[in-house]
Design a protein around this motif. Structure first.
Motif, PDB file in Angstrom:
ATOM      1  N   ASN A   1      29.758  63.747  -4.092  1.00  0.00           N
ATOM      2  CA  ASN A   1      30.048  62.315  -4.088  1.00  0.00           C
ATOM      3  C   ASN A   1      30.887  62.024  -2.844  1.00  0.00           C
ATOM      4  N   CYS A   2      30.504  60.975  -2.105  1.00  0.00           N
ATOM      5  CA  CYS A   2      31.210  60.667  -0.857  1.00  0.00           C
ATOM      6  C   CYS A   2      31.662  59.214  -0.825  1.00  0.00           C
ATOM      7  N   ARG A   3      32.978  59.025  -0.758  1.00  0.00           N
ATOM      8  CA  ARG A   3      33.616  57.702  -0.697  1.00  0.00           C
ATOM      9  C   ARG A   3      33.182  56.812  -1.869  1.00  0.00           C
ATOM     10  N   SER A   4      33.493  55.512  -1.781  1.00  0.00           N
ATOM     11  CA  SER A   4      33.429  54.693  -3.000  1.00  0.00           C
ATOM     12  C   SER A   4      32.011  54.502  -3.525  1.00  0.00           C
ATOM     13  N   ASP A   5      31.046  54.164  -2.675  1.00  0.00           N
ATOM     14  CA  ASP A   5      29.691  53.971  -3.186  1.00  0.00           C
ATOM     15  C   ASP A   5      29.113  55.277  -3.733  1.00  0.00           C
TER      16      ASP A   5
ATOM     17  N   ILE B   1      35.732  73.834  -4.448  1.00  0.00           N
ATOM     18  CA  ILE B   1      36.688  73.070  -3.628  1.00  0.00           C
ATOM     19  C   ILE B   1      37.225  73.950  -2.487  1.00  0.00           C
ATOM     20  N   PRO B   2      37.263  73.430  -1.259  1.00  0.00           N
ATOM     21  CA  PRO B   2      37.911  74.196  -0.185  1.00  0.00           C
ATOM     22  C   PRO B   2      39.427  74.116  -0.336  1.00  0.00           C
ATOM     23  N   LYS B   3      40.138  75.172   0.031  1.00  0.00           N
ATOM     24  CA  LYS B   3      41.604  75.138  -0.057  1.00  0.00           C
ATOM     25  C   LYS B   3      42.181  74.162   0.970  1.00  0.00           C
ATOM     26  N   LYS B   4      41.478  74.033   2.083  1.00  0.00           N
ATOM     27  CA  LYS B   4      41.919  73.089   3.131  1.00  0.00           C
ATOM     28  C   LYS B   4      41.706  71.661   2.649  1.00  0.00           C
ATOM     29  N   HIS B   5      42.711  70.790   2.815  1.00  0.00           N
ATOM     30  CA  HIS B   5      42.560  69.387   2.403  1.00  0.00           C
ATOM     31  C   HIS B   5      41.730  68.629   3.426  1.00  0.00           C
ATOM     32  N   VAL B   6      40.552  68.201   2.995  1.00  0.00           N
ATOM     33  CA  VAL B   6      39.669  67.355   3.812  1.00  0.00           C
ATOM     34  C   VAL B   6      39.253  66.217   2.888  1.00  0.00           C
TER      35      VAL B   6
ATOM     36  N   VAL C   1      38.339  61.626  -6.265  1.00  0.00           N
ATOM     37  CA  VAL C   1      39.418  62.481  -5.747  1.00  0.00           C
ATOM     38  C   VAL C   1      39.145  62.694  -4.258  1.00  0.00           C
ATOM     39  N   ASP C   2      40.107  62.265  -3.426  1.00  0.00           N
ATOM     40  CA  ASP C   2      39.901  62.306  -1.973  1.00  0.00           C
ATOM     41  C   ASP C   2      40.244  63.670  -1.392  1.00  0.00           C
ATOM     42  N   HIS C   3      39.564  64.678  -1.899  1.00  0.00           N
ATOM     43  CA  HIS C   3      39.623  66.042  -1.361  1.00  0.00           C
ATOM     44  C   HIS C   3      38.223  66.568  -1.630  1.00  0.00           C
ATOM     45  N   VAL C   4      37.491  66.833  -0.567  1.00  0.00           N
ATOM     46  CA  VAL C   4      36.056  67.132  -0.702  1.00  0.00           C
ATOM     47  C   VAL C   4      35.793  68.231  -1.738  1.00  0.00           C
ATOM     48  N   HIS C   5      34.723  68.076  -2.500  1.00  0.00           N
ATOM     49  CA  HIS C   5      34.383  69.048  -3.551  1.00  0.00           C
ATOM     50  C   HIS C   5      32.914  68.932  -3.880  1.00  0.00           C
ATOM     51  N   LEU C   6      32.393  69.990  -4.453  1.00  0.00           N
ATOM     52  CA  LEU C   6      30.976  70.062  -4.829  1.00  0.00           C
ATOM     53  C   LEU C   6      30.918  70.267  -6.338  1.00  0.00           C
TER      54      LEU C   6
ATOM     55  N   CYS D   1      47.459  65.729  -2.999  1.00  0.00           N
ATOM     56  CA  CYS D   1      46.385  65.364  -3.929  1.00  0.00           C
ATOM     57  C   CYS D   1      46.290  66.399  -5.058  1.00  0.00           C
ATOM     58  N   ILE D   2      45.606  66.033  -6.123  1.00  0.00           N
ATOM     59  CA  ILE D   2      45.576  66.880  -7.314  1.00  0.00           C
ATOM     60  C   ILE D   2      44.955  68.252  -7.017  1.00  0.00           C
ATOM     61  N   PHE D   3      43.941  68.313  -6.176  1.00  0.00           N
ATOM     62  CA  PHE D   3      43.325  69.619  -5.902  1.00  0.00           C
ATOM     63  C   PHE D   3      44.263  70.491  -5.056  1.00  0.00           C
ATOM     64  N   CYS D   4      45.028  69.870  -4.143  1.00  0.00           N
ATOM     65  CA  CYS D   4      46.023  70.644  -3.387  1.00  0.00           C
ATOM     66  C   CYS D   4      47.128  71.135  -4.319  1.00  0.00           C
ATOM     67  N   GLN D   5      47.513  70.293  -5.286  1.00  0.00           N
ATOM     68  CA  GLN D   5      48.533  70.732  -6.256  1.00  0.00           C
ATOM     69  C   GLN D   5      48.025  71.915  -7.075  1.00  0.00           C
ATOM     70  N   ILE D   6      46.749  71.871  -7.450  1.00  0.00           N
ATOM     71  CA  ILE D   6      46.170  72.971  -8.242  1.00  0.00           C
ATOM     72  C   ILE D   6      46.164  74.261  -7.421  1.00  0.00           C
ATOM     73  N   VAL D   7      45.716  74.173  -6.175  1.00  0.00           N
ATOM     74  CA  VAL D   7      45.628  75.407  -5.381  1.00  0.00           C
ATOM     75  C   VAL D   7      47.019  75.939  -5.034  1.00  0.00           C
ATOM     76  N   ASP D   8      48.007  75.052  -4.988  1.00  0.00           N
ATOM     77  CA  ASP D   8      49.398  75.481  -4.741  1.00  0.00           C
ATOM     78  C   ASP D   8      50.099  75.949  -6.015  1.00  0.00           C
TER      79      ASP D   8
END
Ligand code: 5GP
Ligand code: ZN
Length: 114
Positions: free
Chosen positions: A87-91, A41-46, A96-101, A3-10
């Motif tokens: 934001n959590c899931r579609s509603d 964003i946590p570095k761990k993909h959740v 971006v499916d990597h948890v973030h605040l 995912c894009i956030f994992c690509q950024i942290v990598d």
């Protein structure tokens, strides 16, 4: 492809980093919806809040909130205030499916949110 956030942290995708601290990092949102719009964003993909484990991940969740408040203080949002959004899931409007605040500030927020 991760995912894009994992690509950024990598280091495989670019981002404007505000903070990189142990198990969390903060970047400026590429499409800001407020004068200040930072993602914690946590570095761990959740995938989302629903995949975080309330017991095992409670320290990570509190670290994300504490980091957001700390960043808000450092960039002088503490006097006028700010908004934190999960934001959590579609509603919930998650795209971006990597948890973030989201840390939003620099303008008067509306209520109820759209
Ligand atoms: P969500 O809609 O899932 O709550 O939030 C995802 C956020 O990530 C959106 O505000 C979107 O603008 C931001 N975003 C998506 N792709 C990128 C990117 O490649 N870089 C940065 N910095 N932000 C991104
Ligand atoms: Zn990820």
């Amino acid at each position: 492809m991760s995912c894009i956030f994992c690509q950024i942290v990598d280091g495989k995708a670019k981002a404007d980093f505000v903070l990189n601290d142990g198990d969390v990092f903060a970047i400026r949102d590429v499409h800001p919806v407020a004068p200040t719009h930072i993602l914690i964003i946590p570095k761990k993909h959740v995938r989302s809040l629903l995949e975080l484990d309330g017991a095992d991940d409670s320290q990570l969740i509190s670290k994300m909130v504490a980091t957001a408040v700390d960043v808000a203080r450092r960039i002088d949002l503490d006097e006028r205030g700010f908004r934190l959004v999960w934001n959590c899931r579609s509603d919930g409007g998650q795209t971006v499916d990597h948890v973030h605040l989201h840390l939003l500030g620099g303008r008067q927020m509306k209520w109820p949110p759209g």
